[in-house]
Design a protein around this motif. Sequence first.
Motif, PDB file in Angstrom:
ATOM      1  N   CYS A   1       0.852  -1.184   0.000  1.00 16.73           N
ATOM      2  CA  CYS A   1       0.000   0.000   0.000  1.00 16.73           C
ATOM      3  C   CYS A   1       0.891   1.238   0.000  1.00 16.73           C
ATOM      4  O   CYS A   1       2.047   1.183   0.396  1.00 16.73           O
ATOM      5  N   ARG A   2       0.361   2.312  -0.482  1.00 19.54           N
ATOM      6  CA  ARG A   2       1.102   3.560  -0.547  1.00 19.54           C
ATOM      7  C   ARG A   2       0.648   4.485   0.566  1.00 19.54           C
ATOM      8  O   ARG A   2      -0.522   4.490   0.949  1.00 19.54           O
ATOM      9  N   LYS A   3       1.564   5.283   1.055  1.00 23.47           N
ATOM     10  CA  LYS A   3       1.241   6.198   2.157  1.00 23.47           C
ATOM     11  C   LYS A   3       0.122   7.148   1.772  1.00 23.47           C
ATOM     12  O   LYS A   3      -0.749   7.468   2.585  1.00 23.47           O
ATOM     13  N   GLU A   4       0.120   7.557   0.486  1.00 24.88           N
ATOM     14  CA  GLU A   4      -0.901   8.517   0.067  1.00 24.88           C
ATOM     15  C   GLU A   4      -2.286   7.877  -0.021  1.00 24.88           C
ATOM     16  O   GLU A   4      -3.290   8.574  -0.134  1.00 24.88           O
ATOM     17  N   ASP A   5      -2.336   6.543  -0.020  1.00 27.73           N
ATOM     18  CA  ASP A   5      -3.632   5.862  -0.069  1.00 27.73           C
ATOM     19  C   ASP A   5      -4.219   5.660   1.322  1.00 27.73           C
ATOM     20  O   ASP A   5      -5.372   5.254   1.462  1.00 27.73           O
ATOM     21  N   LEU A   6      -3.436   5.905   2.352  1.00 31.02           N
ATOM     22  CA  LEU A   6      -3.884   5.618   3.716  1.00 31.02           C
ATOM     23  C   LEU A   6      -5.013   6.549   4.135  1.00 31.02           C
ATOM     24  O   LEU A   6      -4.922   7.757   4.023  1.00 31.02           O
ATOM     25  N   VAL A   7      -6.095   5.929   4.598  1.00 33.73           N
ATOM     26  CA  VAL A   7      -7.187   6.680   5.207  1.00 33.73           C
ATOM     27  C   VAL A   7      -7.039   6.487   6.704  1.00 33.73           C
ATOM     28  O   VAL A   7      -7.278   5.412   7.232  1.00 33.73           O
ATOM     29  N   SER A   8      -6.616   7.509   7.383  1.00 27.20           N
ATOM     30  CA  SER A   8      -6.344   7.391   8.809  1.00 27.20           C
ATOM     31  C   SER A   8      -7.594   7.010   9.574  1.00 27.20           C
ATOM     32  O   SER A   8      -8.703   7.443   9.280  1.00 27.20           O
ATOM     33  N   SER A   9      -7.428   6.168  10.596  1.00 30.30           N
ATOM     34  CA  SER A   9      -8.554   5.798  11.454  1.00 30.30           C
ATOM     35  C   SER A   9      -9.039   7.020  12.232  1.00 30.30           C
ATOM     36  O   SER A   9     -10.164   7.056  12.704  1.00 30.30           O
ATOM     37  N   ASP A  10      -8.160   8.020  12.355  1.00 35.00           N
ATOM     38  CA  ASP A  10      -8.576   9.266  13.003  1.00 35.00           C
ATOM     39  C   ASP A  10      -9.066  10.224  11.922  1.00 35.00           C
ATOM     40  O   ASP A  10      -8.443  11.239  11.621  1.00 35.00           O
ATOM     41  N   MET A  11     -10.195   9.874  11.308  1.00 33.95           N
ATOM     42  CA  MET A  11     -10.724  10.681  10.217  1.00 33.95           C
ATOM     43  C   MET A  11     -11.197  12.019  10.744  1.00 33.95           C
ATOM     44  O   MET A  11     -11.287  12.245  11.940  1.00 33.95           O
ATOM     45  N   LYS A  12     -11.564  12.865   9.808  1.00 35.80           N
ATOM     46  CA  LYS A  12     -11.991  14.200  10.196  1.00 35.80           C
ATOM     47  C   LYS A  12     -13.195  14.152  11.113  1.00 35.80           C
ATOM     48  O   LYS A  12     -13.330  14.938  12.038  1.00 35.80           O
ATOM     49  N   TYR A  13     -14.100  13.180  10.843  1.00 35.41           N
ATOM     50  CA  TYR A  13     -15.290  13.060  11.685  1.00 35.41           C
ATOM     51  C   TYR A  13     -15.418  11.633  12.179  1.00 35.41           C
ATOM     52  O   TYR A  13     -15.541  10.710  11.387  1.00 35.41           O
ATOM     53  N   GLN A  14     -15.358  11.474  13.453  1.00 43.34           N
ATOM     54  CA  GLN A  14     -15.643  10.194  14.078  1.00 43.34           C
ATOM     55  C   GLN A  14     -16.973  10.300  14.787  1.00 43.34           C
ATOM     56  O   GLN A  14     -17.237  11.282  15.485  1.00 43.34           O
ATOM     57  N   GLY A  15     -17.781   9.305  14.594  1.00 41.02           N
ATOM     58  CA  GLY A  15     -19.087   9.324  15.223  1.00 41.02           C
ATOM     59  C   GLY A  15     -19.042   8.758  16.624  1.00 41.02           C
ATOM     60  O   GLY A  15     -18.002   8.419  17.168  1.00 41.02           O
ATOM     61  N   ILE A  16     -20.199   8.645  17.181  1.00 44.60           N
ATOM     62  CA  ILE A  16     -20.370   8.110  18.526  1.00 44.60           C
ATOM     63  C   ILE A  16     -21.372   6.972  18.440  1.00 44.60           C
ATOM     64  O   ILE A  16     -22.296   6.993  17.626  1.00 44.60           O
ATOM     65  N   TRP A  17     -21.193   5.977  19.273  1.00 46.65           N
ATOM     66  CA  TRP A  17     -22.141   4.886  19.355  1.00 46.65           C
ATOM     67  C   TRP A  17     -23.354   5.387  20.138  1.00 46.65           C
ATOM     68  O   TRP A  17     -23.263   5.702  21.315  1.00 46.65           O
ATOM     69  N   LEU A  18     -24.505   5.480  19.448  1.00 47.58           N
ATOM     70  CA  LEU A  18     -25.703   6.037  20.059  1.00 47.58           C
ATOM     71  C   LEU A  18     -26.625   4.946  20.598  1.00 47.58           C
ATOM     72  O   LEU A  18     -26.867   3.942  19.932  1.00 47.58           O
ATOM     73  N   ASN A  19     -27.146   5.182  21.776  1.00 47.91           N
ATOM     74  CA  ASN A  19     -28.204   4.338  22.330  1.00 47.91           C
ATOM     75  C   ASN A  19     -29.543   4.957  21.914  1.00 47.91           C
ATOM     76  O   ASN A  19     -29.866   6.078  22.309  1.00 47.91           O
ATOM     77  N   THR A  20     -30.321   4.223  21.127  1.00 45.07           N
ATOM     78  CA  THR A  20     -31.563   4.772  20.571  1.00 45.07           C
ATOM     79  C   THR A  20     -32.814   4.144  21.184  1.00 45.07           C
ATOM     80  O   THR A  20     -33.895   4.195  20.602  1.00 45.07           O
ATOM     81  N   GLN A  21     -32.683   3.559  22.349  1.00 44.49           N
ATOM     82  CA  GLN A  21     -33.808   2.848  22.963  1.00 44.49           C
ATOM     83  C   GLN A  21     -35.007   3.754  23.238  1.00 44.49           C
ATOM     84  O   GLN A  21     -36.161   3.331  23.134  1.00 44.49           O
ATOM     85  N   LEU A  22     -34.763   5.022  23.587  1.00 49.24           N
ATOM     86  CA  LEU A  22     -35.861   5.909  23.941  1.00 49.24           C
ATOM     87  C   LEU A  22     -36.777   6.148  22.741  1.00 49.24           C
ATOM     88  O   LEU A  22     -38.003   6.022  22.841  1.00 49.24           O
ATOM     89  N   LEU A  23     -36.196   6.491  21.585  1.00 53.01           N
ATOM     90  CA  LEU A  23     -37.003   6.727  20.394  1.00 53.01           C
ATOM     91  C   LEU A  23     -37.712   5.445  19.957  1.00 53.01           C
ATOM     92  O   LEU A  23     -38.884   5.474  19.545  1.00 53.01           O
ATOM     93  N   GLU A  24     -37.031   4.319  20.063  1.00 53.96           N
ATOM     94  CA  GLU A  24     -37.639   3.038  19.707  1.00 53.96           C
ATOM     95  C   GLU A  24     -38.770   2.686  20.665  1.00 53.96           C
ATOM     96  O   GLU A  24     -39.749   2.039  20.268  1.00 53.96           O
ATOM     97  N   HIS A  25     -38.649   3.114  21.914  1.00 58.69           N
ATOM     98  CA  HIS A  25     -39.707   2.871  22.898  1.00 58.69           C
ATOM     99  C   HIS A  25     -41.021   3.511  22.457  1.00 58.69           C
ATOM    100  O   HIS A  25     -42.110   2.961  22.695  1.00 58.69           O
ATOM    101  N   TYR A  26     -40.935   4.653  21.795  1.00 56.77           N
ATOM    102  CA  TYR A  26     -42.135   5.333  21.320  1.00 56.77           C
ATOM    103  C   TYR A  26     -42.604   4.822  19.962  1.00 56.77           C
ATOM    104  O   TYR A  26     -43.588   5.314  19.421  1.00 56.77           O
ATOM    105  N   GLY A  27     -41.895   3.822  19.416  1.00 59.34           N
ATOM    106  CA  GLY A  27     -42.379   3.158  18.204  1.00 59.34           C
ATOM    107  C   GLY A  27     -41.560   3.368  16.952  1.00 59.34           C
ATOM    108  O   GLY A  27     -41.903   2.839  15.892  1.00 59.34           O
TER     109      GLY A  27
END
Length: 655
Positions: A305-331
Amino acid sequence: MMLLRDRLNEFQLDWAQAPLRSELIPFSGIKGKKVLLIGDPGQLFDPIAWSFEAWNDGRNAGVQIAGAVFDKEAECLKTITNYTEGEFLPEDADYMILTGFGCREIPSSVEEALSYMGSFRKLLQLIGTFSCERVLLLSDGRVYGRLSHGFAASEYEAGATDTCEKGFEAQYFLQSIESIFITYAKELGFSYNILRTALIYGPCIPMMDHAVCVLAKKTAAGEPFALSLSKEKSSYISIHDALTAIQFVLAKCPKNKIFNASGLSSTVSEGELAILLYNNFPEKCCVTMTGNEGKQQEKEDSGECRKEDLVSSDMKYQGIWLNTQLLEHYGFAPKVSLEDGLVILVKSLQNTGEVFIFDNTYLGKLEKVQKILLGYLLEIDRICKKHNIKYFLAGGTLLGAIRHHGFIPWDDDADVMMLREDYEKFQKVVQQELPDNIFMQVPSTEKGNYNPFTKLRINNTMFATEFTGHFMDMHNGIFFDVLSHDKTGQHKWSQKLHLMATMLTRSIVFNKWGDTDIKGGGAHPVICKIVDRVKYLIPMRFALWAQNRSLEFFKNRKTEYLYDGMGRNLKRGSFPAKWLEEAVYVDFEGYQFPVPKEYDKYLTYLYGDYMQMIPVSQRRTSHSIVVMDLGEYSGYKLEKGRGDTPERKDDSCFQ
């Protein structure tokens, strides 16, 4: 105003109609509402507006939608776009949606951030003078900051991002915006909600540079990329489900609450995301997985692989693991899985112009199934030509012939239709004409089978639907349906009585067979409830007689109308018999098959605007097959020349 389908491409139309299709949104919460979007027109204005417009197209909901910006100098709202006919003043809006910075770049400098907050306060003060039903602020999971590994954030939990760490600005900026919003809502007395979505992705929308966006674009272009493995997971949500969540919160959820929304099976690490892409696009997804920096350097030195092809795991935007139980509780229930959403996104980016279809349908066996069904069609054609029996392609097979010159790309069945006299002639000769490995399945040839039409099934194969899978002692081989279109009454009143009798007798047989309740009832719910209670007192033999008697009631009577008493189009009612008088031949998968000369009228009767395809995200197969085994037919090939003009049984396509 033009319909959405006349203005949008098939990918846009798919997600714009998603809330309407979801059956999660109460119509009472949408009908006649005035919806005002406030924020940056370049972000989600159009998608949100179109998702409300879809209700006007589909349900004549009378929704009015406008987009506005806050004029800082005049301290007022200025309407910049009216998406629907008719105008309304901002203060007359029922719902206000502040698009905010949900899945959008935050200000790049402290000065810009402080300036925005000042304007935001003035906007809220203005909103406080209105009397709208609810104000919705869009936000996203970045508000939670850094969380410990494996921790899914609930609505009132938060992490702590080090202020020296890259990306901390988003957490504290979004927290400030939300705090200001809630404070003013309580102080000024307007009802509010905050919807925090996972990272939004989808075709034909602006996306931030999160992992789904970056890796989908690289896969679509066939560009190589390398990933450093990371244990961190991010939640994503397709634009389909994000739009549905917006309407769901406004129309169904309690006021003054915060909700998280994520997609179906849509929380993954970047490595898992790359695997999903590779599994679906193995020839385009050029991914290299790396471990620590030392291993990465080794791969660079070796040329893997080439260095210029590397997509860093520390991308510009990292998300968060969301708990969505409340919205699902309402259907709330998301509909689009991350895998399906990725396939849709990548194929939209490739822009090949081909009709969209999920390639992984049926465990990769859909093409094989369609070849077998084509063999069936040629078999029917051979028999009917030999015995001078008139037949036509039917249902989705007929639609596929006209619209695609072959199978609908995602279709998994095929049907033909005949008039009653031809149908009875076919039944008399078909078993002697069929090769020994095909079984004619009707109630008289197999105990326990109560289908009203003829099914032809291949021995030593399995193709059980969710319903027939409950009857595994019955022949459940790969099937082909042959249906009769029967005469119905000459007058509207007799047609209605005939339709009701057929529906009731068929319901008794089907629900008695499946040991299920007769649901619905349409215009006759009381009658259906009564019949449902007494159906077990009716012997199946008598129920079958009543069903068949109903189907053939007008058999020897003079009438100019037919109906699809055996098939899935029973509720469509009657149609002129002259539509099935003449046949013309059209191309279907390279062969010529008969269709009604009046196919345009007939297909319009069945489907309305039949040239409009079903939504992109629903292009899966039409039957819920729960057990499938093609047996020796997994390698089925149709010999060239078969089915053109065969006259003998030993010319069968299934020898």
